[in-house]
Design a protein around this motif. Structure first.
Motif, PDB file in Angstrom:
ATOM      1  N   ASN A  68       1.011  -1.331   0.359  1.00  0.00           N
ATOM      2  CA  ASN A  68      -0.018  -0.012   0.736  1.00  0.00           C
ATOM      3  C   ASN A  68       0.873   0.974   0.321  1.00  0.00           C
ATOM      4  OD1 ASN A  68      -3.021  -0.664   0.031  1.00  0.00           O
ATOM      5  ND2 ASN A  68      -2.780  -1.352   1.635  1.00  0.00           N
ATOM      6  N   GLU A  69       2.156   1.449   0.809  1.00  0.00           N
ATOM      7  CA  GLU A  69       2.996   2.492   1.013  1.00  0.00           C
ATOM      8  C   GLU A  69       3.609   3.030  -0.384  1.00  0.00           C
ATOM      9  OE1 GLU A  69       4.837   2.063   5.244  1.00  0.00           O
ATOM     10  OE2 GLU A  69       5.880   2.161   4.030  1.00  0.00           O
ATOM     11  N   ILE A  70       4.350   2.166  -1.229  1.00  0.00           N
ATOM     12  CA  ILE A  70       4.915   1.748  -2.345  1.00  0.00           C
ATOM     13  C   ILE A  70       4.315   2.762  -3.062  1.00  0.00           C
ATOM     14  CG2 ILE A  70       7.078   0.251  -1.503  1.00  0.00           C
ATOM     15  CD1 ILE A  70       5.942  -1.750  -4.421  1.00  0.00           C
ATOM     16  N   SER A  71       2.517   1.719  -3.179  1.00  0.00           N
ATOM     17  CA  SER A  71       1.738   2.693  -4.551  1.00  0.00           C
ATOM     18  C   SER A  71       0.942   3.429  -4.097  1.00  0.00           C
ATOM     19  CB  SER A  71       0.331   1.619  -4.181  1.00  0.00           C
ATOM     20  OG  SER A  71       1.060   0.105  -4.151  1.00  0.00           O
ATOM     21  N   ASP A  72       1.040   3.915  -2.670  1.00  0.00           N
ATOM     22  CA  ASP A  72       0.760   5.149  -2.728  1.00  0.00           C
ATOM     23  C   ASP A  72       1.513   6.363  -3.094  1.00  0.00           C
ATOM     24  OD1 ASP A  72      -2.180   6.545  -1.505  1.00  0.00           O
ATOM     25  OD2 ASP A  72      -0.696   7.499  -0.385  1.00  0.00           O
ATOM     26  N   LYS A  73       3.440   5.867  -2.599  1.00  0.00           N
ATOM     27  CA  LYS A  73       4.175   7.316  -2.549  1.00  0.00           C
ATOM     28  C   LYS A  73       4.685   6.970  -4.252  1.00  0.00           C
ATOM     29  CE  LYS A  73       5.776   6.783   2.031  1.00  0.00           C
ATOM     30  NZ  LYS A  73       7.348   5.777   2.685  1.00  0.00           N
ATOM     31  N   LEU A  74       4.169   6.382  -4.851  1.00  0.00           N
ATOM     32  CA  LEU A  74       5.569   5.590  -6.207  1.00  0.00           C
ATOM     33  C   LEU A  74       4.590   5.418  -7.294  1.00  0.00           C
ATOM     34  CD1 LEU A  74       8.546   6.761  -7.033  1.00  0.00           C
ATOM     35  CD2 LEU A  74       8.551   4.144  -7.373  1.00  0.00           C
ATOM     36  N   LEU A  75       3.917   4.214  -7.020  1.00  0.00           N
ATOM     37  CA  LEU A  75       3.278   3.684  -8.408  1.00  0.00           C
ATOM     38  C   LEU A  75       1.728   4.446  -8.574  1.00  0.00           C
ATOM     39  CD1 LEU A  75       3.617  -0.010  -7.134  1.00  0.00           C
ATOM     40  CD2 LEU A  75       5.303   1.216  -8.693  1.00  0.00           C
ATOM     41  N   ALA A  76       1.197   5.044  -8.081  1.00  0.00           N
ATOM     42  CA  ALA A  76       0.136   5.472  -8.427  1.00  0.00           C
ATOM     43  C   ALA A  76       0.197   6.829  -8.166  1.00  0.00           C
ATOM     44  CB  ALA A  76      -0.949   4.932  -7.833  1.00  0.00           C
ATOM     45  N   ASN A  77      -0.768   7.805  -8.956  1.00  0.00           N
ATOM     46  CA  ASN A  77      -0.551   9.168  -8.614  1.00  0.00           C
ATOM     47  C   ASN A  77      -2.404   9.392  -8.096  1.00  0.00           C
ATOM     48  OD1 ASN A  77      -1.267  11.631  -8.506  1.00  0.00           O
ATOM     49  ND2 ASN A  77      -0.907  12.515 -10.150  1.00  0.00           N
ATOM     50  N   PRO A  78      -2.476   9.520  -6.299  1.00  0.00           N
ATOM     51  CA  PRO A  78      -3.217   9.174  -6.058  1.00  0.00           C
ATOM     52  C   PRO A  78      -4.278  10.363  -6.206  1.00  0.00           C
ATOM     53  CG  PRO A  78      -1.813   9.397  -4.481  1.00  0.00           C
ATOM     54  CD  PRO A  78      -0.938   9.610  -5.925  1.00  0.00           C
ATOM     55  N   VAL A  79      -4.183  11.421  -7.109  1.00  0.00           N
ATOM     56  CA  VAL A  79      -4.713  12.542  -7.131  1.00  0.00           C
ATOM     57  C   VAL A  79      -6.134  11.945  -8.022  1.00  0.00           C
ATOM     58  CG1 VAL A  79      -5.242  14.488  -8.335  1.00  0.00           C
ATOM     59  CG2 VAL A  79      -2.806  14.496  -6.383  1.00  0.00           C
ATOM     60  N   ILE A  80      -5.350  11.715  -9.244  1.00  0.00           N
ATOM     61  CA  ILE A  80      -6.106  10.435 -10.409  1.00  0.00           C
ATOM     62  C   ILE A  80      -6.260   9.812 -10.867  1.00  0.00           C
ATOM     63  CG2 ILE A  80      -5.376  13.327 -12.211  1.00  0.00           C
ATOM     64  CD1 ILE A  80      -3.640  11.078 -13.984  1.00  0.00           C
ATOM     65  N   GLU A  81      -5.700   8.562  -9.818  1.00  0.00           N
ATOM     66  CA  GLU A  81      -4.793   6.979 -10.276  1.00  0.00           C
ATOM     67  C   GLU A  81      -6.005   6.290  -8.735  1.00  0.00           C
ATOM     68  OE1 GLU A  81      -1.342   6.524 -13.008  1.00  0.00           O
ATOM     69  OE2 GLU A  81      -1.385   7.275 -11.390  1.00  0.00           O
ATOM     70  N   LYS A  82      -5.602   5.302  -9.543  1.00  0.00           N
ATOM     71  CA  LYS A  82      -6.362   4.065  -8.148  1.00  0.00           C
ATOM     72  C   LYS A  82      -5.615   3.011  -8.362  1.00  0.00           C
ATOM     73  CE  LYS A  82     -10.909   3.056 -10.039  1.00  0.00           C
ATOM     74  NZ  LYS A  82     -12.435   3.034  -9.901  1.00  0.00           N
ATOM     75  N   PHE A  83      -5.172   2.490  -7.255  1.00  0.00           N
ATOM     76  CA  PHE A  83      -4.626   0.956  -7.329  1.00  0.00           C
ATOM     77  C   PHE A  83      -5.431  -0.010  -6.639  1.00  0.00           C
ATOM     78  CE2 PHE A  83      -3.333   2.957  -3.296  1.00  0.00           C
ATOM     79  CZ  PHE A  83      -2.832   2.222  -2.707  1.00  0.00           C
ATOM     80  N   GLU A  84      -5.212  -1.475  -6.826  1.00  0.00           N
ATOM     81  CA  GLU A  84      -5.624  -2.598  -6.604  1.00  0.00           C
ATOM     82  C   GLU A  84      -4.297  -3.592  -6.680  1.00  0.00           C
ATOM     83  OE1 GLU A  84      -8.626  -4.849  -8.670  1.00  0.00           O
ATOM     84  OE2 GLU A  84     -10.122  -2.437  -8.210  1.00  0.00           O
ATOM     85  N   ILE A  85      -3.708  -4.021  -5.260  1.00  0.00           N
ATOM     86  CA  ILE A  85      -3.070  -4.961  -5.167  1.00  0.00           C
ATOM     87  C   ILE A  85      -3.302  -6.356  -4.974  1.00  0.00           C
ATOM     88  CG2 ILE A  85      -1.304  -5.876  -2.954  1.00  0.00           C
ATOM     89  CD1 ILE A  85      -1.715  -2.836  -2.076  1.00  0.00           C
ATOM     90  N   GLU A  86      -2.881  -7.197  -5.313  1.00  0.00           N
ATOM     91  CA  GLU A  86      -3.100  -8.490  -5.441  1.00  0.00           C
ATOM     92  C   GLU A  86      -2.158  -9.487  -5.293  1.00  0.00           C
ATOM     93  OE1 GLU A  86      -4.529 -10.280 -10.080  1.00  0.00           O
ATOM     94  OE2 GLU A  86      -3.487 -11.714  -8.868  1.00  0.00           O
ATOM     95  N   VAL A  87      -1.948  -9.863  -3.950  1.00  0.00           N
ATOM     96  CA  VAL A  87      -0.774 -10.585  -3.663  1.00  0.00           C
ATOM     97  C   VAL A  87      -0.690 -12.057  -4.551  1.00  0.00           C
ATOM     98  CG1 VAL A  87       0.801 -12.011  -1.640  1.00  0.00           C
ATOM     99  CG2 VAL A  87      -0.947  -9.693  -1.806  1.00  0.00           C
ATOM    100  N   VAL A  88      -0.117 -12.703  -5.162  1.00  0.00           N
ATOM    101  CA  VAL A  88       0.214 -13.786  -6.276  1.00  0.00           C
ATOM    102  C   VAL A  88       0.327 -15.571  -4.714  1.00  0.00           C
ATOM    103  CG1 VAL A  88       1.307 -14.780  -8.260  1.00  0.00           C
ATOM    104  CG2 VAL A  88       0.945 -12.234  -7.923  1.00  0.00           C
ATOM    105  N   LYS A  89       1.381 -14.363  -4.615  1.00  0.00           N
ATOM    106  CA  LYS A  89       2.195 -16.082  -3.019  1.00  0.00           C
ATOM    107  C   LYS A  89       2.453 -14.922  -2.094  1.00  0.00           C
ATOM    108  CE  LYS A  89       6.133 -16.771  -5.126  1.00  0.00           C
ATOM    109  NZ  LYS A  89       7.548 -18.404  -5.671  1.00  0.00           N
TER     110      LYS A  89
END
Lengths: 89, 89
Positions: A68-89
């Motif tokens: 959640n941290e890296i998605s919010d900080k780096l992978l997505a731009n929370p202003v215009i983007e949303k993200f979903e996390i899928e843990v594979v293993k």
């Protein structure tokens, strides 16, 4: 709760896409290109990106927090983007 | 809602990613950025993109053919990328 934690290699995928209502120029361009190629049946194209991440994990709770941290900080731009996390293993 | 359409509106997602062994500069950059942010536990990041497509469908077989065609022709570069199709409805 064991104090002995051995790091395990985990795998997760973070999907990032534009929030509803945010204009998607790439998607629009692809839709137009498809029309030019003769595919008139396409109603909408929305683009997004994903990141496959392999990481040392110290447990599920830590992994969720980390992802959640890296998605919010780096992978997505929370202003215009949303993200979903899928843990594979 | 409206029932003026005979063809059914279908939804699919096409996932496009680099083939194994193809260098992924975006993924490498993200990995380095994460390290700078203090996340030393990340072993690998691979990036990809996806496209959510809404289209008029004339049956499952036609849809599969259509989705494979547009993925191969437009959404992915078959030389360095591979794609996966997920029909949502």
């Amino acid at each position: 709760m064991s104090s002995k934690r051995k790091a395990e290699l985990s795998q997760a995928v973070v999907y990032v896409k534009l929030k509803e209502g945010v204009l998607d120029p790439q998607g629009l361009t692809i839709k137009k290109a498809l029309e030019k190629l003769g595919y008139q049946n396409v109603k909408e194209v929305r683009s997004g990106k994903f990141f496959e991440i392999v990481f040392d994990s110290n447990g599920t709770q830590q992994s969720t927090k980390f992802l959640n941290e890296i998605s919010d900080k780096l992978l997505a731009n929370p202003v215009i983007e949303k993200f979903e996390i899928e843990v594979v293993k």
